[in-house]
Design a protein around this motif. Structure first.
Motif, short mmCIF file in Angstrom:
data_model
loop_
_atom_site.label_atom_id
_atom_site.label_comp_id
_atom_site.label_asym_id
_atom_site.label_seq_id
_atom_site.Cartn_x
_atom_site.Cartn_y
_atom_site.Cartn_z
N MET A 165 -44.43 12.90 -15.14
CA MET A 165 -43.07 13.13 -15.85
C MET A 165 -42.26 13.48 -14.85
N LEU A 166 -42.48 14.34 -14.11
CA LEU A 166 -41.57 15.07 -13.22
C LEU A 166 -41.44 13.61 -12.23
N THR A 169 -39.10 10.95 -13.91
CA THR A 169 -37.96 11.17 -14.05
C THR A 169 -37.12 10.83 -12.83
N ILE A 170 -37.49 11.55 -11.65
CA ILE A 170 -37.02 11.07 -10.50
C ILE A 170 -36.60 9.70 -10.18
N THR A 173 -34.29 8.33 -12.63
CA THR A 173 -32.66 8.83 -12.15
C THR A 173 -32.23 8.16 -10.89
N LEU B 22 -27.26 16.61 -6.86
CA LEU B 22 -28.60 15.72 -6.90
C LEU B 22 -29.61 16.19 -5.87
N ILE B 29 -37.26 20.56 -7.37
CA ILE B 29 -38.65 19.81 -8.14
C ILE B 29 -39.72 20.10 -6.93
N LYS B 38 -39.06 23.64 -12.49
CA LYS B 38 -39.06 22.21 -12.14
C LYS B 38 -38.55 21.49 -13.20
N MET B 42 -35.30 19.18 -12.90
CA MET B 42 -35.02 17.72 -13.29
C MET B 42 -33.69 17.53 -13.99
N MET B 45 -30.72 17.12 -11.91
CA MET B 45 -30.65 16.04 -11.25
C MET B 45 -30.30 15.02 -12.20
N GLN B 46 -30.40 15.06 -13.42
CA GLN B 46 -30.00 14.00 -14.18
C GLN B 46 -28.67 14.25 -14.58
N VAL B 49 -26.27 12.71 -11.85
CA VAL B 49 -26.11 11.39 -12.17
C VAL B 49 -25.10 10.82 -13.05
N THR B 96 -36.68 13.06 -22.58
CA THR B 96 -37.59 13.65 -21.63
C THR B 96 -37.97 15.09 -21.50
N LEU B 103 -45.16 19.39 -23.51
CA LEU B 103 -46.27 19.24 -22.51
C LEU B 103 -46.43 20.86 -21.85
#
Lengths: 491, 132
Positions: A165-166, A169-170, A173, B22, B29, B38, B42, B45-46, B49, B96, B103
């Motif tokens: 998932m990590l 997702t990168i 992106t 970014l 991560i 992490k 993430m 980072m999103q 963008v 996500t 998880l």
């Protein structure tokens, strides 16, 4: 009805996914029955669509009646249509196969079926869309359902799903950033329109920056060599029933999208294309060698197959790196063939696990006496992976080599041969265990009835067996269908 | 010299900041040992963008893209499409994050930790293969 086929193929699994959990609540079997029906419907429609595309040419479908470039467009050419048929077949078989595995509680079973249908929806959508942002949405649908299905495979599955998932997702992106750069420069999201604007010239640097993001994004998603870190553990620990779809098809569709960006949008006149193709070639060459070498060292059959997938994705991107129409056709032939080989091999391991509860190849001694059908597929798929005629693997490698020879890329041919030999080493190890080693006398967990396995496992096994040989024997016909689209593109 | 830097920063500085955000997310991560951190990186980072899209969607002197009777020229509105796209991207990032958090719940249930070092140690301890 007939003109709406492209969107119906995607909508049927989507609707079944949304209704599945509700219907499972009403009755245990109802939800699954709906998913099976919907995927079967997609399969039938996709075959009709393939026939239409071959006779009448490319289909352009404006979703909701909004004309492109403003609305979302679905573009189905002969290449897409063929890949959609492939996804539908493997998807349908996997839905049947998954019934035999996993938790028996209705809620878990129902949601597993719903997520599986969503994964099929995402893959079908990614293949048929002609819009950059729509591709992102379908990419995320695919990835999110894949994370869930991998996490269903037990405690190790959860950790590998989290890692995937990590990284995934990168990738998403980066993809978003790539299309953001292209959109800010050109002001369009439609792929055909974008291609027309970019080819007017003056966008060279913008294209280079966005392409580097896109290569990284699709590289991660298809598990191309330096980006493959998540893949072996995710493929190994995924939910056993859904593994054929995840391993067989999921890595191929981002490869198709990468091909679209390279050849259909950027085009071969782009000045940096030579360097980008060399980069892709280097990745593929190292991937083919690394994947095969790592696979030789494993004793868990799932790990062997997962590492061999790294190598096989290398073959596909090698075809893109060579870039002649023949090599591209070889690439796509390998994409379709490998989906059935890898899917088939995972159907086999699933079947063996279902009957004997083992995945270690040291336990496979003389298993062929007890499971002749499964072992038949295991052998044919293994031979096809190595590339022995008349199986599918031989012909796709043949076209790849033919394309490489046409451009005098002798290194690529050498690596192709070496990698095939390495394949032979580890697949003959498996075949040796199955036929020659001492019987371990494992106890049979399923001995009802006359057949060696339940029908829902036998059907996928038989279909994959026929498909691998069929693709090999009728490769010229498939090649001609692919060439309808590939004639104009490529170097 | 100073004026050119000033002019550059005024025009493109926001993109520089987005780039830094970014890179921070991506580096986080890679570097962080804790899975929750992490996940946060993430998200950072999103968001970077999303900022990028909103920045190039911005136009000086434009108004919101709602049809007003006194504003008639299309050039006086800002482009609504990047915002529309980012709404979808926000929904995706929400999804996500949701999957990631659930998880993480499962990982804590099964392993009792979300530190990567401990997890790897425990994974190697349990026998590979047979058990799933």
């Amino acid at each position: 009805m007939k003109e709406n086929i492209p969107v119906l193929i995607i909508l049927l699994p989507l609707c079944s996914a949304l209704l599945c959990l509700l219907l499972t609540g009403l009755h245990k079997r109802l939800g699954r029955a709906l998913v099976v029906l919907a995927t079967a419907g997609s399969l039938v429609l996709s075959v009709i669509q393939l026939r239409t595309v071959i006779t009448e040419g490319t289909i352009h479908y404006a979703v909701g009646g909004y004309e492109p470039p403003f609305g979302i467009e679905l573009v189905i050419d002969s290449l897409n249509a063929l890949i959609i048929v492939m996804i539908s077949i493997i998807g349908f078989l996997t839905v049947l196969f998954a019934e035999n595995f996993g938790d028996d509680r209705p809620v878990v079973k129902g949601s597993a079926n719903a997520i599986l249908a969503l994964l099929i929806t995402g893959l079908l959508g990614m293949t048929s869309t002609g819009d950059m942002f729509n591709l992102y949405v379908f990419l995320e649908i695919t990835s999110l359902s894949a994370y869930c299905l991998i996490a269903m495979g037990g405690s190790k599955g959860v950790v590998s799903a989290y890692r995937y998932m990590l990284v995934g997702t990168i990738a998403a992106t980066f993809y978003l950033l790539g299309i953001g750069i292209l959109y800010s420069a050109t002001g369009t999201l439609n792929m055909g329109d974008l291609s027309a604007i970019l080819n007017k010239g003056g966008y060279d640097d913008v294209m280079l920056v966005s392409m580097s993001f896109l290569i990284a994004a699709f590289g991660i998603k298809m598990a191309l060599f330096p980006f493959h870190g998540w893949q072996p553990s995710a493929y190994t620990h995924a939910e056993p029933g859904t593994r054929p779809l995840i391993t067989g098809v999921m890595g191929k569709i981002p490869a198709l999208a990468m091909f679209r960006y390279f050849y259909c949008i950027y085009g071969t006149d782009y000045i940096y294309v030579k360097y980008l193709l060399i980069l892709l070639g280097v990745f593929s060459v190292f991937g083919m060698l690394y994947g095969s070498l790592m696979a030789m060292g494993q004793s868990d059959i799932r790990k062997i197959l997962a590492y061999s997938s790294v190598a096989q994705i290398g073959y596909i991107s090698l075809g893109f790196a060579i870039g002649t129409p023949v090599a591209l056709a070889g690439s796509f032939l390998h994409m379709i063939g490998h989906a059935f080989m890898k899917g088939g091999l995972f159907f086999c391991t699933g079947a063996i696990r279902f009957k004997y509860g083992t995945v270690n190849i040291d336990d496979f001694g003389r298993i062929y006496k007890k499971m002749p059908l499964t072992c038949g597929l295991l052998v044919v798929a293994a031979l096809s992976m190595i590339g022995i005629p008349p199986t599918a693997g031989f012909f796709s490698k043949w076209y790849l080599a033919l394309g490489a020879a046409g451009r005098h890329e002798w290194i690529y041919i050498a690596v192709l041969v070496i990698s095939s030999l390495l394949n032979a080493v580890y697949f003959f190890k498996v075949i040796e265990k199955v036929f020659i080693q001492q019987d371990k006398g494992l106890d049979d967990k399923w001995s009802k009835g006359e057949l060696e396995l339940p029908l829902t496992i036998i059907l996928p096994v038989v279909v994959c067996f026929i498909a691998i040989l069929g693709i090999g024997i009728f490769n010229v016909k498939l090649f001609d269908i692919l060439m309808l689209t590939l004639e104009g593109v490529g170097l | 010299m100073m004026t050119t830097i000033n002019a550059f920063l005024a025009a493109k500085g926001i993109y520089l900041l987005t780039l830094i955000l970014l890179s921070l997310g991506a580096a986080g991560i890679i570097v962080c040992n804790n899975y929750m951190k992490k996940l946060i990186c993430m998200n950072v980072m999103q968001v970077a963008v999303i900022f990028f899209f909103l920045c190039f969607g911005q136009k000086t002197g434009g108004t919101i893209p709602v049809a007003l009777s006194e504003v008639v020229k299309a050039s006086e509105y800002i482009n609504p499409l990047p915002h529309g796209l980012m709404l979808t991207a926000i929904v995706v990032s929400l999804g996500t994050t949701g999957v990631g958090l659930s998880l993480l719940f499962r990982i804590t249930e099964k392993y009792g930790t979300i530190e990567e070092d401990d997890l790897i140690r425990r994974e190697n301890k349990t026998k590979t293969g047979e058990k799933e």
